[in-house]
Design an enzyme around this catalytic site. Structure first.
Site, PDB file in Angstrom:
ATOM      1  CB  CYS A  54      -0.989  -0.020   1.180  1.00 15.18           C
ATOM      2  SG  CYS A  54      -0.240   0.078   2.818  1.00 15.18           S
ATOM      3  CG  ASP A 112      -5.163   5.950   2.609  1.00 14.50           C
ATOM      4  OD1 ASP A 112      -5.193   5.509   3.774  1.00 14.50           O
ATOM      5  OD2 ASP A 112      -4.243   6.649   2.169  1.00 14.50           O
ATOM      6  NE  ARG A 162      -4.517   1.644   1.854  1.00 16.37           N
ATOM      7  CZ  ARG A 162      -4.329   2.358   0.753  1.00 16.37           C
ATOM      8  NH1 ARG A 162      -5.247   2.305  -0.200  1.00 16.37           N
ATOM      9  NH2 ARG A 162      -3.261   3.101   0.598  1.00 16.37           N
TER      10      ARG A 162
HETATM   11  P1  4NP Z   1      -1.746   2.949   4.082  1.00 15.69           P
HETATM   12  O1  4NP Z   1      -2.354   4.320   4.637  1.00 15.69           O
HETATM   13  O2  4NP Z   1      -1.206   3.236   2.697  1.00 15.69           O
HETATM   14  O3  4NP Z   1      -2.909   2.028   4.061  1.00 15.69           O
HETATM   15  O4  4NP Z   1      -0.660   2.534   5.053  1.00 15.69           O
HETATM   16  C1  4NP Z   1      -1.624   5.516   4.689  1.00 15.69           C
HETATM   17  C2  4NP Z   1      -0.806   5.769   5.744  1.00 15.69           C
HETATM   18  C3  4NP Z   1      -0.132   6.973   5.824  1.00 15.69           C
HETATM   19  C4  4NP Z   1      -0.288   7.921   4.829  1.00 15.69           C
HETATM   20  C5  4NP Z   1      -1.112   7.657   3.761  1.00 15.69           C
HETATM   21  C6  4NP Z   1      -1.774   6.448   3.693  1.00 15.69           C
HETATM   22  N1  4NP Z   1       0.382   9.167   4.926  1.00 15.69           N
HETATM   23  O5  4NP Z   1       0.154  10.032   4.053  1.00 15.69           O
HETATM   24  O6  4NP Z   1       1.172   9.381   5.852  1.00 15.69           O
END
Ligand code: 4NP
Length: 152
Positions: free
Chosen positions: A8, A121, A14
């Protein structure tokens, strides 16, 4: 050993959930499941507390995972790569060297009957988003684990 990588953006919301869920549905003497993020923003960090808590609610402990950056070398280490959304797909494919690499990359929600293509997300939302993500990943991982166990 069949090796599966789940990707991800941040590798804290995720993909850590999907790693824990898929691992719990596969025999660990035959399958290795890992996860990574395309951003590296959270390198070295544990999963988001909201992911840890929803996993815990369903009996999975994902608290000892550590966020890491996806690298082109992962194409050499893994047999299958599952991504959450189009932007992850693009970032991963950018590092592919050949068609064999490209063929390894699938959307995790790409299974018969799935109404949506991307796992949303949940980072900027509330806990309900995490519950929703858990449920869709659980269904997806049921499908993929059966196929993987049957070598499809
Ligand atoms: P992930 O979610 O891709 O599901 O781990 C996110 C976690 C952090 C960020 C974006 C998405 N961020 O911009 O810090």
């Amino acid at each position: 050993m069949t090796k599966i990588l789940i990707v991800c953006l941040g590798n804290i919301c995720r993909s850590p959930l999907a790693e824990g869920i898929l691992q719990s549905k596969l025999p660990n003497d035959k399958f290795l499941v890992d996860s990574a993020g395309t951003s590296g923003f959270h390198n070295g960090n544990p999963p988001d507390i909201r992911s840890i808590e929803v996993a815990e609610k369903y009996g999975l402990n994902i608290s000892n995972q550590t966020s890491r950056l996806f690298k082109g070398y992962d194409f050499e280490l893994f047999d299958h790569i599952f991504v959450m959304d189009q932007s992850n797909y693009n970032a991963v494919i950018r590092q592919a060297q050949n068609d064999k690499d490209i063929e390894k990359v699938k959307f995790i929600l790409n299974f018969p009957g799935s109404k949506i293509k991307e796992v949303p997300d949940p980072y900027y939302g509330g806990e309900k988003g995490f519950e929703n993500v858990y449920k869709m990943l659980d269904i997806a991982c049921k499908y993929h684990s059966e196929r993987l166990k049957n070598n499809l």
